[in-house]
Write an enzyme that holds these catalytic residues in place. Structure first.
Site, PDB file in Angstrom:
ATOM      1  N   LYS A  76      -2.081  -4.583   3.145  1.00 43.46           N
ATOM      2  CA  LYS A  76      -1.337  -5.572   3.926  1.00 43.46           C
ATOM      3  C   LYS A  76      -0.257  -4.957   4.806  1.00 43.46           C
ATOM      4  CE  LYS A  76      -1.917  -9.355   0.590  1.00 43.46           C
ATOM      5  NZ  LYS A  76      -1.215 -10.390  -0.193  1.00 43.46           N
ATOM      6  N   ASP A  77      -0.114  -3.647   4.813  1.00 42.91           N
ATOM      7  CA  ASP A  77       1.093  -3.049   5.392  1.00 42.91           C
ATOM      8  C   ASP A  77       0.793  -2.149   6.587  1.00 42.91           C
ATOM      9  OD1 ASP A  77       2.833  -4.167   3.337  1.00 42.91           O
ATOM     10  OD2 ASP A  77       1.791  -2.795   2.003  1.00 42.91           O
ATOM     11  N   GLY A 116      -9.582   3.670   5.032  1.00 43.61           N
ATOM     12  CA  GLY A 116     -10.680   3.258   5.890  1.00 43.61           C
ATOM     13  C   GLY A 116     -10.212   3.060   7.313  1.00 43.61           C
ATOM     14  N   GLY A 118      -8.752   0.580   9.026  1.00 44.44           N
ATOM     15  CA  GLY A 118      -7.412   0.067   9.274  1.00 44.44           C
ATOM     16  C   GLY A 118      -6.325   1.075   8.967  1.00 44.44           C
ATOM     17  N   THR A 119      -6.432   1.717   7.807  1.00 47.82           N
ATOM     18  CA  THR A 119      -5.450   2.724   7.402  1.00 47.82           C
ATOM     19  C   THR A 119      -5.454   3.907   8.358  1.00 47.82           C
ATOM     20  OG1 THR A 119      -5.713   2.073   5.089  1.00 47.82           O
ATOM     21  CG2 THR A 119      -4.733   4.221   5.506  1.00 47.82           C
ATOM     22  N   ASP A 141     -17.616   0.684   1.226  1.00 47.02           N
ATOM     23  CA  ASP A 141     -18.611   0.103   2.127  1.00 47.02           C
ATOM     24  C   ASP A 141     -19.424   1.154   2.876  1.00 47.02           C
ATOM     25  OD1 ASP A 141     -17.445  -2.254   1.337  1.00 47.02           O
ATOM     26  OD2 ASP A 141     -16.309  -2.549   3.187  1.00 47.02           O
ATOM     27  N   ARG A 289     -15.655  -1.997  -7.264  1.00 46.71           N
ATOM     28  CA  ARG A 289     -14.717  -0.935  -6.899  1.00 46.71           C
ATOM     29  C   ARG A 289     -13.870  -0.481  -8.076  1.00 46.71           C
ATOM     30  NH1 ARG A 289     -12.939  -3.452  -2.041  1.00 46.71           N
ATOM     31  NH2 ARG A 289     -12.053  -1.442  -1.575  1.00 46.71           N
TER      32      ARG A 289
END
Length: 371
Positions: A76-77, A116, A118-119, A141, A289
């Site tokens: 979320k960050d 992934g 986003g990070t 994924d 996971r």
């Protein structure tokens, strides 16, 4: 400082193999460089709050095989679009400079980011601001471009395969159809690999809109052949022809706010009106996971950790460690993510010419692609 200080964080969702990477990276750095390591907790949130712990032989002992992340995770960050409270109101601000100041205060000379798309988008953006970043690809994924395989994928496939075996016995006992929903967002790698390994009769992939009629026809064909039960594997992001992906919920404070979920339940309800069998549905969810990582993922993660230490030693920042044809190398974060604000390279997806997909069709597995 007389010794180089290296920082590590694990962003996004958790994946089996995170601890194996931290284990390998710590040891490779300590054995090849004069350095010390710290780990920021809860991904980029820890970088913003300057919340970290030492990483050394003692703190990383015994974590090679364990699941989860000893540094914890958060998806979320995004510090370039971070939610803060000011004057009693929620605002979205770029707080990346605060993170950079924290790293400077702690003498951090290099930042290793496990994550992934986003990070790693934020990793690319920190690189653009002058931070020495090395990325390591992580997602169950297996949809991240720039590398043949991400760690966590093999473990997830193994878990789904095992669960499909359990569901086979109950489906056969009751002559039922069981629809099994697996993770993968818009990429069907888990569904394809586990579906074949778990002897699924129908596999539905997010890449190819499906026909409910074709699924029903496959079930009735099996019934007429004396196999009055069926296992259907469906990726969570699958789309019925002419429809849209089923959204389970929307998380407003997350950069990737849409959470898929519910396609198995939808399909099961549709099939019950078309076939003679009882139809049940199962969403495997986060079990995919969780738990300890497979031997393959431990070895892959170890190679990634050592590869990242090597890039740091050579000063090759702004890159992501990758694996191509069994060889560890690296690729620019710009090439993995693309030049735009958000990822523009797209996910690595299953294509019609995929050899495993072609082989599965020759086995008689139905993919129910809408014509």
């Amino acid at each position: 400082m007389s010794r180089k200080r290296i920082a590590v964080l694990t962003g996004g969702g958790d994946a089996p193999g995170l601890n194996a990477v931290i284990h390998a990276l710590t040891r490779a750095c300590l054995n090849t460089m004069q350095c010390e390591l710290i780990g920021y907790k809860f991904g980029y949130r820890g970088l913003y709050n300057n919340d970290f712990m030492p990483l050394d032989l003692r703190t990383t002992s015994g974590i090679l095989h364990t699941g989860g992340s000893m540094l914890y995770c958060s998806n979320k960050d995004n510090l370039f679009k971070y939610q803060v409270m000011e004057g009693g109101q929620k605002l979205i601000k770029d707080v990346s400079d605060i993170a950079i100041q924290n790293m400077r205060k702690e003498g951090v000379e290099a930042l290793v980011v496990l994550g992934g798309d986003g990070t790693l988008t934020s990793a690319r953006d920190f690189t653009r601001k002058g931070v020495n970043v090395v990325g390591i690809p992580k997602t169950i994924d297996n949809d991240l471009p720039g590398t043949d395989q991400t760690f966590g994928f093999d473990t997830a496939v193994g878990i789904v395969t095992e669960e499909l075996g359990r569901l086979h016995t109950t489906a056969e006992s009751h002559h039922r159809v069981i629809v099994v929903e697996v993770m993968g967002r818009s990429a069907g790698w888990i569904a394809l690999h586990a579906g074949i390994a778990g002897s699924a009769d129908v596999i539905l992939l997010p890449e190819f809109p499906y026909s409910v009629r074709k699924v029903a026809e496959k079930i009735e064909k099996r019934n007429s052949q004396g196999d009055p039960f069926s296992i259907i594997v469906v990726g969570e992001g699958c789309i019925e022809a002419g429809g849209e992906a089923v959204i389970g919920r929307v998380v407003d404070d997350s950069p990737d706010s849409v959470r898929f979920g519910g396609v198995a339940a939808k399909l099961a309800a549709q099939l019950e009106k078309l076939v003679q069998n009882e139809v049940r549905h199962v969403a495997l969810g986060h079990i995919q996971r969780g738990g300890n990582s497979s031997a393959f993922d431990r070895l892959l993660s170890t190679q990634y950790g050592v590869g990242a230490a090597d890039l740091i030693k050579r000063g090759l920042f702004g890159n992501m460690v990758n694996i191509r044809n069994g060889e560890i190398g690296y690729i620019s974060l710009e090439d993995v993510i693309g030049p735009e604000e958000v990822s523009t390279t797209g996910s690595k997806v299953v294509t019609p010419d995929n050899p495993l997909l072609i082989a599965a069709k020759k086995l008689g597995i139905e993919f129910a692609e809408a014509s």
